[in-house]
Scaffold this active site. Sequence first.
Site, short mmCIF file in Angstrom:
data_model
loop_
_atom_site.label_atom_id
_atom_site.label_comp_id
_atom_site.label_asym_id
_atom_site.label_seq_id
_atom_site.Cartn_x
_atom_site.Cartn_y
_atom_site.Cartn_z
N HIS A 147 -12.25 -1.67 10.44
CA HIS A 147 -11.35 -0.61 9.58
C HIS A 147 -11.27 0.92 10.92
CE1 HIS A 147 -16.32 0.31 9.41
NE2 HIS A 147 -15.10 1.26 9.69
N GLY A 207 -21.08 5.35 16.27
CA GLY A 207 -21.29 5.40 14.23
C GLY A 207 -21.67 4.31 13.85
N ASP A 255 -12.45 5.84 0.62
CA ASP A 255 -13.59 5.85 1.68
C ASP A 255 -14.70 6.32 0.32
OD1 ASP A 255 -15.62 6.06 4.48
OD2 ASP A 255 -16.49 6.87 2.91
P1 AMP Z 1 -18.47 3.43 9.91
O1 AMP Z 1 -19.59 4.30 9.58
O2 AMP Z 1 -17.71 3.76 10.62
O3 AMP Z 1 -18.64 2.25 9.68
O4 AMP Z 1 -17.66 3.40 8.61
C1 AMP Z 1 -17.85 3.41 7.19
C2 AMP Z 1 -17.27 3.20 6.27
O5 AMP Z 1 -17.62 2.79 4.85
C3 AMP Z 1 -18.08 4.98 5.84
O6 AMP Z 1 -17.53 5.90 5.87
C4 AMP Z 1 -18.34 4.68 4.31
O7 AMP Z 1 -18.61 5.75 3.37
C5 AMP Z 1 -17.46 3.78 3.89
N1 AMP Z 1 -18.27 2.63 2.67
C6 AMP Z 1 -18.73 1.35 2.40
N2 AMP Z 1 -19.16 0.92 1.51
C7 AMP Z 1 -17.70 1.72 1.00
C8 AMP Z 1 -17.31 1.59 -0.18
N3 AMP Z 1 -18.01 -0.12 -1.20
N4 AMP Z 1 -15.77 1.39 -1.19
C9 AMP Z 1 -15.15 2.29 0.51
N5 AMP Z 1 -16.08 3.12 1.23
C10 AMP Z 1 -17.09 2.92 1.41
#
Ligand code: AMP
Length: 116
Positions: A102, A95, A31
């Site tokens: 994912h 959230g 992440d």
């Molecule tokens: P959610 O809020 O459950 O949809 O989680 C989305 C997650 O994706 C968050 O923890 C972000 O930090 C992560 N995220 C967003 N963009 C990227 C990226 N380019 N590479 C890795 N993680 C990411």
Amino acid sequence: MDATCIFCRIAAGEIPAKTVYRSDAVVAIEDLNPQAPVHLLVLPVAHFAGVSELSQTPGTEPVAAELLAVASQLGRERGEGRGFRIAINTGEHGGQTVGHLHLHVLAGRALGWPPG
Ligand code: AMP
Ligand code: ZN
């Protein structure tokens, strides 16, 4: 693939990410904004908006099983025997901020419960 979806583009290798696992169907990455010493994301290569879209699509059972197997294996390995958490944030109240399914794998510290 949805060209407007950041996780589709990561799965396709178009956007760089720290990849820790890759198969034809599943990718695991670190992440970008870790919330624990270990914070990984396990995602299907194919685009599903969320867990409901996956579970409502016939024939996706092998992908669902691999997502869970990869997440639990990474949690076991990286959690160093002290446990881990798998979370799937879903929708506004869940959230979810990225609209491509994912599984979060969190470990490396004691995690609070209930979540905020
Ligand atoms: P959610 O809020 O459950 O949809 O989680 C989305 C997650 O994706 C968050 O923890 C972000 O930090 C992560 N995220 C967003 N963009 C990227 C990226 N380019 N590479 C890795 N993680 C990411
Ligand atoms: Zn996508």
